[in-house]
Scaffold this active site. Structure first.
Site, mmCIF file in Angstrom:
data_model
loop_
_atom_site.group_PDB
_atom_site.id
_atom_site.type_symbol
_atom_site.label_atom_id
_atom_site.label_comp_id
_atom_site.label_asym_id
_atom_site.label_seq_id
_atom_site.Cartn_x
_atom_site.Cartn_y
_atom_site.Cartn_z
ATOM 1 N N LEU A 218 -9.619 11.444 -15.453
ATOM 2 C CA LEU A 218 -9.146 10.520 -14.710
ATOM 3 C C LEU A 218 -9.863 9.356 -14.687
ATOM 4 O O LEU A 218 -11.171 9.375 -14.587
ATOM 5 C CB LEU A 218 -9.295 11.078 -13.144
ATOM 6 C CG LEU A 218 -8.653 10.286 -12.247
ATOM 7 C CD1 LEU A 218 -7.185 9.958 -12.065
ATOM 8 C CD2 LEU A 218 -9.136 10.815 -10.842
ATOM 9 N N ASP B 194 -5.272 2.369 4.165
ATOM 10 C CA ASP B 194 -5.238 1.498 5.468
ATOM 11 C C ASP B 194 -5.114 2.537 6.559
ATOM 12 O O ASP B 194 -4.586 3.538 6.692
ATOM 13 C CB ASP B 194 -4.047 0.635 5.463
ATOM 14 C CG ASP B 194 -4.569 -0.428 6.223
ATOM 15 O OD1 ASP B 194 -5.545 -0.633 6.914
ATOM 16 O OD2 ASP B 194 -3.207 -1.379 6.703
ATOM 17 N N HIS C 71 -13.972 5.087 8.789
ATOM 18 C CA HIS C 71 -14.332 4.674 7.320
ATOM 19 C C HIS C 71 -15.024 6.055 6.802
ATOM 20 O O HIS C 71 -14.631 6.466 5.805
ATOM 21 C CB HIS C 71 -15.183 3.601 7.186
ATOM 22 C CG HIS C 71 -14.433 2.488 7.597
ATOM 23 N ND1 HIS C 71 -13.108 1.953 7.608
ATOM 24 C CD2 HIS C 71 -14.788 1.371 8.424
ATOM 25 C CE1 HIS C 71 -12.684 0.668 7.843
ATOM 26 N NE2 HIS C 71 -13.841 0.608 8.632
#
Ligand code: IPE
Ligand code: IPE
Ligand code: MG
Length: 245
Positions: A129, A18, A35
């Site tokens: 991962l 955020d 972004h």
């Protein structure tokens, strides 16, 4: 990184990324610029998580509620998802990372669905991962869908009502293949969950930092992990029970 106890690492870290908009505002830029910069942080954090040896990393990229943002921002984010996935998949693949997406993907524009699908297919055999990206995700919606699936199993006679338990509920969530996160990080100084993994975070350690997501780097991840390692996870027991185990 040397200060981390390798025997006390979480298997699964979930992050609410955020603060992109506020970061852009600070620079006098459009929110979308934040972004774009947020993608740089994603790359750094994925690299760091791989290096540290984390098995599962869940990133909240777009909530169901985010559809209500201005159209230009939503469209910009959708293009950013497509561009980023197409660009990053070769590197993710090289690093043995397996991509997963959770959320209501059918709401995404067809080209975004295609990019996501391809990304998952290309990395499906990887064993490093597990990178789980939540897009168009709502935890409440996921729970409602699980309730419907379970109801159907009962209706068709596959399952008896008294067989419904926590394991059955978990199995019917979109996160069924992943262990629950032990650590949840939220950036930008907001202290809430915003409809992310409500059931799965039941016993996660919560870590909040004022750092805005575009500024988040490996050192911030390590700080969160150090903090996590300093906590006593009691799961309802007393401190005495934990330390004498
Ligand atoms: C998080 O940053 C990214 C998304 C929700 C897509 P925000 O866009 O929420 O940034 P702030 O909270 O407005 O600063
Ligand atoms: C939560 O961030 C969703 C993501 C990070 C993708 P928001 O910025 O949308 O959350 P609220 O609205 O402040 O709770
Ligand atoms: Mg926000």
């Amino acid at each position: 990184m040397e200060n981390l106890d390798v025997n006390k690492l979480p298997q699964h870290i979930a992050i609410i990324m955020d603060g992109n908009g506020r970061w852009a505002q600070e620079q006098g830029q459009d929110r979308l610029y934040g972004h774009y910069e947020g993608v740089v942080s994603v790359r750094k954090v994925v690299e760091a998580a791989t290096e540290i040896g984390i098995k599962y990393l869940s990133l909240y990229a777009f909530s169901t509620e985010n559809w209500d943002r201005p159209t230009t921002e939503v469209n910009g984010l959708m293009s950013l998802f497509v561009d980023t996935i197409s660009k990053e998949v070769p590197d993710l693949h090289k690093n043995n990372i397996k991509l997963h997406f959770i959320g209501n993907l059918s709401l995404l524009p067809p080209e975004a669905q295609k990019a996501l699908e391809e990304g998952m297919q290309q990395t499906a055999q990887n064993t490093g991962l597990n990178l789980i990206i939540a897009i168009s995700y709502s935890s409440r919606c996921e729970l409602v869908e699980a309730a419907k699936k379970i109801a159907n199993q009962v209706k068709s006679g596959q399952l008896a009502i008294n067989e419904i338990n926590e394991a059955i509920l978990s199995k019917n969530l979109t996160t069924s293949e992943f262990p629950d996160p032990e650590l949840m990080i939220r950036t930008s100084g907001e202290y809430r969950i915003s409809n992310f993994l409500l059931y799965q975070l039941a016993y996660a350690e919560l870590y909040f930092t004022n750092t805005l997501w575009p500024n988040f780097r490996k050192k911030d991840l390590i700080e969160a992990l150090m903090d996590y390692q300093s906590r006593e996870r009691r799961f309802g027991k007393t401190s005495h029970q934990i330390t004498s185990d």
